[in-house]
Design an enzyme around this catalytic site. Structure first.
Site, PDB file in Angstrom:
ATOM      1  N   ASP A 194      33.541  20.707   4.259  1.00 47.67           N
ATOM      2  CA  ASP A 194      33.533  22.142   4.513  1.00 47.67           C
ATOM      3  C   ASP A 194      34.209  22.810   3.328  1.00 47.67           C
ATOM      4  O   ASP A 194      35.194  22.291   2.781  1.00 47.67           O
ATOM      5  CB  ASP A 194      34.270  22.461   5.819  1.00 47.67           C
ATOM      6  CG  ASP A 194      33.830  23.804   6.395  1.00 47.67           C
ATOM      7  OD1 ASP A 194      32.679  24.226   6.142  1.00 47.67           O
ATOM      8  OD2 ASP A 194      34.633  24.447   7.098  1.00 47.67           O
ATOM      9  N   THR A 195      33.647  23.940   2.932  1.00 47.86           N
ATOM     10  CA  THR A 195      34.133  24.652   1.752  1.00 47.86           C
ATOM     11  C   THR A 195      34.408  26.103   2.102  1.00 47.86           C
ATOM     12  O   THR A 195      33.675  26.702   2.878  1.00 47.86           O
ATOM     13  CB  THR A 195      33.074  24.574   0.626  1.00 47.86           C
ATOM     14  OG1 THR A 195      32.931  23.214   0.231  1.00 47.86           O
ATOM     15  CG2 THR A 195      33.482  25.413  -0.580  1.00 47.86           C
TER      16      THR A 195
END
Ligand code: IMP
Length: 199
Positions: free
Chosen positions: A73-74
């Site tokens: 996840d960014t």
């Protein structure tokens, strides 16, 4: 593992992320996206942190496949916005918004803001033999005043990494990977996998 090649499922439907990671991994690793293994699933990102959302992705796929896999996840964390959009980066302009809407909203929020400092942060959650390991990568930079470039995806047109004058979207994949948050997290993942295969 087979024939010295690590086989890993990447818990994503985002082909841009898979392309970036493949360019970093080289031939010692074979990653398959959810589509490539025939899994039609959109994993939700319901949590308040990148760490929890990355774990949600990896554990969901591990439960379904019992195979080594990783999720990531960014978030884009803007200093003047106290870290927003952060974990809500994909849905910044609303649940059913697109990238253009997100960029437009962010540029509007920062319209008169001189502090343009921001960073991308990626968290990878690897499940290997049922155990979880996390790896983080950060890229410091700033938010441009307008969009530039056609490459990449997401917020790339408005993010200029520290050490460059060009936006990520004005760079080739190789150039982006000299700075990229995702590259740094993936390098830690690779170091872990190499170390494990030696022990
Ligand atoms: P997620 O990790 O898929 O939840 O992505 C969160 C949001 O950040 C989405 O809007 C992505 O398009 C965007 N994003 C993720 N990685 C990058 C990147 O490397 N560059 C630009 N935008 C990104």
């Amino acid at each position: 593992m087979c024939n010295g090649t690590h086989a890993l499922i990447f818990a994503t439907n985002n082909q841009n992320k898979a392309t970036e990671i493949n360019a970093i991994l080289g031939t010692a690793f074979k990653i398959s996206t959810l589509r490539e293994i025939g899994l039609e699933i959109d994993i939700p990102e319901p949590h308040a942190t990148l760490e929890e959302n990355a774990r949600e992705k990896s554990t969901t796929i591990y439960k379904l496949t019992q195979s080594d896999c990783f999720g990531e996840d960014t978030g884009l964390e803007v200093e003047a916005l106290q870290g927003a959009p952060g974990v809500r980066s994909a849905r910044y302009a609303g649940e059913h918004c697109n990238t253009e809407d997100n960029i437009k909203k962010l540029l509007q929020e920062l319209a008169t803001e001189q502090n343009r400092k921001a960073r991308f942060r990626t968290v990878i959650s690897l499940i290997e033999n049922g155990n979880e390991y996390q790896f983080e990568g950060v890229c410091e930079g700033m938010i441009a005043w307008t969009s530039h470039g056609e490459q990449g995806f997401g917020y790339d047109p408005i993010f200029i990494p520290l050490g460059s004058t060009k936006s990520f979207a004005s760079m080739t994949l190789d150039e982006k990977n000299k700075f990229s948050h995702r590259k740094k997290a993936v390098e830690k993942l690779v170091a872990h996998l190499h170390q494990k295969s030696r022990t």
